[in-house]
Design a protein around this motif. Sequence first.
Motif, PDB file in Angstrom:
ATOM      1  N   MET A   1     -19.848   8.689  80.602  1.00 19.16           N
ATOM      2  CA  MET A   1     -18.541   9.116  81.087  1.00 19.16           C
ATOM      3  C   MET A   1     -17.582   9.228  79.912  1.00 19.16           C
ATOM      4  N   MET A  16     -15.011  12.357  83.011  1.00 15.89           N
ATOM      5  CA  MET A  16     -15.996  13.438  83.059  1.00 15.89           C
ATOM      6  C   MET A  16     -17.383  12.910  82.752  1.00 15.89           C
ATOM      7  N   ASP A  17     -18.348  13.320  83.534  1.00 14.04           N
ATOM      8  CA  ASP A  17     -19.756  13.037  83.274  1.00 14.04           C
ATOM      9  C   ASP A  17     -20.365  14.365  82.841  1.00 14.04           C
ATOM     10  N   LEU A  24     -21.309  17.464  85.007  1.00 14.94           N
ATOM     11  CA  LEU A  24     -22.016  16.951  86.177  1.00 14.94           C
ATOM     12  C   LEU A  24     -21.058  16.431  87.239  1.00 14.94           C
ATOM     13  N   ASP A  25     -19.950  15.814  86.794  1.00 14.42           N
ATOM     14  CA  ASP A  25     -18.971  15.277  87.734  1.00 14.42           C
ATOM     15  C   ASP A  25     -17.642  15.111  87.015  1.00 14.42           C
ATOM     16  N   VAL A  26     -16.558  15.173  87.774  1.00 13.45           N
ATOM     17  CA  VAL A  26     -15.223  14.986  87.218  1.00 13.45           C
ATOM     18  C   VAL A  26     -14.375  14.250  88.251  1.00 13.45           C
ATOM     19  N   VAL A  27     -13.557  13.305  87.768  1.00 14.88           N
ATOM     20  CA  VAL A  27     -12.655  12.550  88.628  1.00 14.88           C
ATOM     21  C   VAL A  27     -11.283  12.531  87.960  1.00 14.88           C
ATOM     22  N   LYS A  40     -12.705  19.768  91.502  1.00 18.73           N
ATOM     23  CA  LYS A  40     -13.955  19.031  91.276  1.00 18.73           C
ATOM     24  C   LYS A  40     -15.142  19.766  91.895  1.00 18.73           C
ATOM     25  N   ASN A  41     -15.005  20.174  93.141  1.00 15.43           N
ATOM     26  CA  ASN A  41     -16.103  20.847  93.832  1.00 15.43           C
ATOM     27  C   ASN A  41     -16.424  22.209  93.226  1.00 15.43           C
ATOM     28  N   LYS A  44     -18.116  21.411  89.397  1.00 18.81           N
ATOM     29  CA  LYS A  44     -19.282  20.533  89.311  1.00 18.81           C
ATOM     30  C   LYS A  44     -20.558  21.353  89.102  1.00 18.81           C
ATOM     31  N   GLY A  45     -21.306  20.990  88.056  1.00 21.53           N
ATOM     32  CA  GLY A  45     -22.558  21.676  87.748  1.00 21.53           C
ATOM     33  C   GLY A  45     -22.412  22.941  86.933  1.00 21.53           C
TER      34      GLY A  45
END
Length: 86
Positions: A1, A16-17, A24-27, A40-41, A44-45
Amino acid sequence: MYRYYTKGVCAKSILMDIEDDVLLDVVFEGGCEGALIAIKNLVKGKNIDYIIDTLEQIPCRSKGSSCPDQLANALKIYREFVYKKQ
């Protein structure tokens, strides 16, 4: 992260991942929850270059930046200093 501390927006930071050049992912910590879940949606990816090109320089009111723009900035820093792809 990876954590990026934002500047000039409601969200305080972005987590961020990332693997290679794919987010791969974000918050987002703070900010407009519904809009940030949508971002985020949508990202992602996705490839980080695509995300940067898509979100860079999106304004929020008269702030001069936005949460999407700050995500693009964070990914540019990741690309330059961690992934080392310019």
